[in-house]
Design a protein around this motif. Structure first.
Motif, PDB file in Angstrom:
ATOM      1  N   ASN A 291       0.806  -1.223   0.000  1.00  8.61           N
ATOM      2  CA  ASN A 291       0.000   0.000   0.000  1.00  8.61           C
ATOM      3  C   ASN A 291       0.840   1.274   0.000  1.00  8.61           C
ATOM      4  OD1 ASN A 291       0.675  -0.817   2.664  1.00  8.61           O
ATOM      5  ND2 ASN A 291      -0.929   0.466   3.532  1.00  8.61           N
ATOM      6  N   PHE A 292       2.146   1.157   0.263  1.00 11.49           N
ATOM      7  CA  PHE A 292       2.977   2.353   0.244  1.00 11.49           C
ATOM      8  C   PHE A 292       3.329   2.801  -1.167  1.00 11.49           C
ATOM      9  CE2 PHE A 292       3.559   1.136   4.688  1.00 11.49           C
ATOM     10  CZ  PHE A 292       3.306   2.365   5.278  1.00 11.49           C
ATOM     11  N   MET A 293       2.844   2.089  -2.167  1.00 12.18           N
ATOM     12  CA  MET A 293       2.983   2.573  -3.535  1.00 12.18           C
ATOM     13  C   MET A 293       1.966   3.676  -3.829  1.00 12.18           C
ATOM     14  SD  MET A 293       1.046  -0.316  -5.867  1.00 12.18           S
ATOM     15  CE  MET A 293       0.678   0.784  -7.227  1.00 12.18           C
ATOM     16  N   LEU A 294       0.949   3.802  -2.981  1.00 10.22           N
ATOM     17  CA  LEU A 294      -0.126   4.751  -3.198  1.00 10.22           C
ATOM     18  C   LEU A 294       0.228   6.131  -2.656  1.00 10.22           C
ATOM     19  CD1 LEU A 294      -3.013   2.415  -2.004  1.00 10.22           C
ATOM     20  CD2 LEU A 294      -2.542   3.042  -4.376  1.00 10.22           C
ATOM     21  N   GLU A 295      -0.378   7.152  -3.233  1.00 10.75           N
ATOM     22  CA  GLU A 295      -0.188   8.505  -2.700  1.00 10.75           C
ATOM     23  C   GLU A 295      -0.688   8.571  -1.264  1.00 10.75           C
ATOM     24  OE1 GLU A 295      -1.138  13.162  -3.843  1.00 10.75           O
ATOM     25  OE2 GLU A 295      -2.312  11.577  -4.773  1.00 10.75           O
ATOM     26  N   GLU A 296      -1.733   7.814  -0.963  1.00 10.79           N
ATOM     27  CA  GLU A 296      -2.265   7.727   0.390  1.00 10.79           C
ATOM     28  C   GLU A 296      -2.368   6.245   0.753  1.00 10.79           C
ATOM     29  OE1 GLU A 296      -6.300   9.445   2.193  1.00 10.79           O
ATOM     30  OE2 GLU A 296      -4.637  10.845   2.030  1.00 10.79           O
ATOM     31  N   PRO A 297      -1.331   5.671   1.378  1.00  9.51           N
ATOM     32  CA  PRO A 297      -1.285   4.231   1.635  1.00  9.51           C
ATOM     33  C   PRO A 297      -2.504   3.705   2.393  1.00  9.51           C
ATOM     34  CG  PRO A 297       0.847   5.205   2.046  1.00  9.51           C
ATOM     35  CD  PRO A 297      -0.108   6.346   1.823  1.00  9.51           C
ATOM     36  N   THR A 298      -2.935   4.459   3.378  1.00  6.33           N
ATOM     37  CA  THR A 298      -4.184   4.163   4.086  1.00  6.33           C
ATOM     38  C   THR A 298      -4.999   5.441   4.064  1.00  6.33           C
ATOM     39  OG1 THR A 298      -3.052   2.609   5.553  1.00  6.33           O
ATOM     40  CG2 THR A 298      -5.229   3.359   6.230  1.00  6.33           C
ATOM     41  N   GLN A 299      -6.234   5.355   3.625  1.00  2.87           N
ATOM     42  CA  GLN A 299      -7.049   6.563   3.552  1.00  2.87           C
ATOM     43  C   GLN A 299      -7.180   7.196   4.932  1.00  2.87           C
ATOM     44  OE1 GLN A 299     -10.530   6.697   0.892  1.00  2.87           O
ATOM     45  NE2 GLN A 299     -10.165   4.527   0.507  1.00  2.87           N
ATOM     46  N   ILE A 300      -7.171   8.514   4.966  1.00  5.77           N
ATOM     47  CA  ILE A 300      -7.148   9.226   6.236  1.00  5.77           C
ATOM     48  C   ILE A 300      -8.332   8.850   7.124  1.00  5.77           C
ATOM     49  CG2 ILE A 300      -8.374  11.276   5.387  1.00  5.77           C
ATOM     50  CD1 ILE A 300      -6.410  12.946   7.139  1.00  5.77           C
ATOM     51  N   ARG A 301      -9.449   8.528   6.538  1.00  8.30           N
ATOM     52  CA  ARG A 301     -10.623   8.178   7.342  1.00  8.30           C
ATOM     53  C   ARG A 301     -10.391   6.921   8.180  1.00  8.30           C
ATOM     54  NH1 ARG A 301     -15.039   7.377   2.786  1.00  8.30           N
ATOM     55  NH2 ARG A 301     -13.999   9.297   2.114  1.00  8.30           N
ATOM     56  N   TYR A 302      -9.477   6.055   7.719  1.00  8.22           N
ATOM     57  CA  TYR A 302      -9.196   4.813   8.440  1.00  8.22           C
ATOM     58  C   TYR A 302      -8.005   4.923   9.393  1.00  8.22           C
ATOM     59  CZ  TYR A 302     -12.171   2.790   4.786  1.00  8.22           C
ATOM     60  OH  TYR A 302     -13.209   2.505   3.932  1.00  8.22           O
ATOM     61  N   ILE A 303      -7.130   5.891   9.167  1.00  3.33           N
ATOM     62  CA  ILE A 303      -5.923   5.982   9.996  1.00  3.33           C
ATOM     63  C   ILE A 303      -5.986   7.144  10.981  1.00  3.33           C
ATOM     64  CG2 ILE A 303      -4.540   7.520   8.512  1.00  3.33           C
ATOM     65  CD1 ILE A 303      -2.179   5.578   9.006  1.00  3.33           C
ATOM     66  N   ASP A 304      -6.984   7.991  10.854  1.00  2.00           N
ATOM     67  CA  ASP A 304      -7.100   9.178  11.701  1.00  2.00           C
ATOM     68  C   ASP A 304      -7.130   8.827  13.188  1.00  2.00           C
ATOM     69  OD1 ASP A 304      -7.818  11.999  12.358  1.00  2.00           O
ATOM     70  OD2 ASP A 304      -9.745  11.091  12.868  1.00  2.00           O
ATOM     71  N   ALA A 305      -7.962   7.884  13.584  1.00  2.00           N
ATOM     72  CA  ALA A 305      -8.072   7.543  15.008  1.00  2.00           C
ATOM     73  C   ALA A 305      -6.781   6.927  15.528  1.00  2.00           C
ATOM     74  CB  ALA A 305      -9.249   6.590  15.235  1.00  2.00           C
ATOM     75  N   THR A 306      -6.098   6.148  14.705  1.00  2.00           N
ATOM     76  CA  THR A 306      -4.812   5.571  15.104  1.00  2.00           C
ATOM     77  C   THR A 306      -3.779   6.662  15.339  1.00  2.00           C
ATOM     78  OG1 THR A 306      -5.194   3.481  13.946  1.00  2.00           O
ATOM     79  CG2 THR A 306      -2.919   4.066  14.378  1.00  2.00           C
ATOM     80  N   MET A 307      -3.735   7.645  14.443  1.00  2.00           N
ATOM     81  CA  MET A 307      -2.787   8.744  14.631  1.00  2.00           C
ATOM     82  C   MET A 307      -3.107   9.520  15.900  1.00  2.00           C
ATOM     83  SD  MET A 307      -1.903  10.143  10.770  1.00  2.00           S
ATOM     84  CE  MET A 307      -3.544  10.815  10.423  1.00  2.00           C
ATOM     85  N   ALA A 308      -4.380   9.708  16.191  1.00  2.00           N
ATOM     86  CA  ALA A 308      -4.770  10.407  17.417  1.00  2.00           C
ATOM     87  C   ALA A 308      -4.367   9.606  18.649  1.00  2.00           C
ATOM     88  CB  ALA A 308      -6.272  10.673  17.408  1.00  2.00           C
ATOM     89  N   LEU A 309      -4.506   8.288  18.588  1.00  2.00           N
ATOM     90  CA  LEU A 309      -4.108   7.446  19.715  1.00  2.00           C
ATOM     91  C   LEU A 309      -2.596   7.479  19.914  1.00  2.00           C
ATOM     92  CD1 LEU A 309      -4.926   5.431  21.909  1.00  2.00           C
ATOM     93  CD2 LEU A 309      -4.696   3.597  20.210  1.00  2.00           C
TER      94      LEU A 309
END
Length: 355
Positions: A291-309
């Motif tokens: 997924n790191f081939m993508l401009e956004e490897p994980t869409q922000i809607r799915y990784i937002d809570a993880t980043m906040a944690l």
């Protein structure tokens, strides 16, 4: 903290996303803007650097932190975003650079485990935990709670199929897919495979196979059964690894099976799950997480809570100087961020799919 840096990050975020796509880090930034609980602390953040990571940085800067961004060879990054950070005079360092004095390290895959922060570490991935063995400083594990399932089950699962679609593999109906691993990432891969009509075989320890996934797969193979694993790989259209264990695939069966099969091979883990016996060129993206081939490897809607944690772990360690050893997120912390994500975000119905 620089107001100009915060405003610049906000402008990029607002130009790329709707606020509902990153409700948890937005909530955090709003909450921390008054008390500024990280005032003056030097925080090295080694989260993979992509456009959506800017939402995480904004919250830390708003909390008063002095931000240093860490990059390395372990995890890919978007060089355009790295250049933008430097333009904004946010320091960017590598693990092999001369070590800075930092208060907290928000790490990923243990890239900066050899550095010694004044207070402690917050680790983003399960695969990085072993690198902290014997450390005197406490380690907050952002991968240990329920929130991480949003990223791994939904986000990583979705991103594999998004990558494959970008590479021209769009029609999964009736295609045979072999998935190594049945943890959080494997669960997401199975769920989206079923949505796409693929016929799925999972190679794992049967005792670790979640019961709710059994109706979604054709077969579960014990990873100790080398012949059954080899037969499944040879019959597959695609193979994807998601165990988090180096060399897991070739522990299950011979490297030659992967080299000579017709399947398209991919890895979704941080580690090289195919092992040295399988050449890098035989696996998409040279074995790196696909997924790191993508401009956004994980869409922000799915990784937002993880980043906040991950950010919340920094605050926990900052206000708990007595903390020692490995620390898991409190139920209260997770409840608050999950509540905000459900209330203000776009993925409530998808969150209900997570076991």
């Amino acid at each position: 903290m620089s107001l100009s840096q915060i405003l610049a990050l906000e402008a990029i975020l607002e130009g790329a996303y709707r606020r509902e796509e990153y409700p948890a880090t937005s909530y955090q930034a709003d909450l921390w803007s008054t008390g500024r609980p990280l005032e003056g602390l030097v925080i090295l953040d080694a989260t993979p650097v992509y456009r959506n990571t800017l939402a995480k940085y904004r919250a830390l800067l708003t909390a008063g932190a002095e931000l240093v961004v860490g990059i390395g060879d372990v995890m890919p990054c978007d060089e355009k975003i790295v250049a933008k950070l430097r333009e904004l005079e946010i320091p960017v360092v590598r693990a092999e650079d001369p070590r800075l004095e930092v208060d907290l390290i928000l790490d990923c895959a243990g890239m900066f485990a050899d550095w010694t922060p004044r207070i402690g570490y917050v680790e983003l991935t399960r695969s990085g935990v072993y690198k902290y063995e014997g450390k005197e400083k406490p380690v907050y594990l952002a991968d240990s709670g329920r929130i991480k399932k949003i990223e791994t089950c939904l986000g990583t699962g979705e991103s594999y199929y998004r990558c494959m679609r970008q590479l021209g593999y769009e029609d999964w109906k009736g295609k045979r897919l072999v998935i190594f691993g049945s943890g959080k990432v494997g669960t997401g891969l199975v769920m989206y495979a079923r949505r796409n009509g693929a016929v799925v075989t999972v190679v794992t320890s049967p005792s670790r196979m979640p019961e709710h996934l059994l109706p979604l797969v054709e077969k579960v193979i014990d990873y100790h059964d080398g012949q059954a694993t080899a037969d499944a790989v040879q019959a597959a259209d695609a193979v994807v690894t998601a165990t988090g264990i180096p060399g897991a695939a070739t522990y299950a069966c011979s490297p030659e099976v992967f080299i000579n099969c017709r399947a398209v091979l991919a890895n979704m883990g941080v580690e090289d799950e195919y092992g040295e016996g399988v050449p890098a060129e035989r696996v998409l993206e040279g074995k790196r997480p696909l997924n790191f081939m993508l401009e956004e490897p994980t869409q922000i809607r799915y990784i937002d809570a993880t980043m906040a944690l991950h950010n919340a772990g920094a605050l926990y360690l900052a206000v708990h100087p007595e903390a020692k050893g490995l620390i898991v997120p409190t139920e209260h912390t997770e409840h608050d961020l999950l509540h905000v994500t459900r209330r203000d975000g776009l993925i409530k119905e998808e969150m209900d799919m997570i076991p």
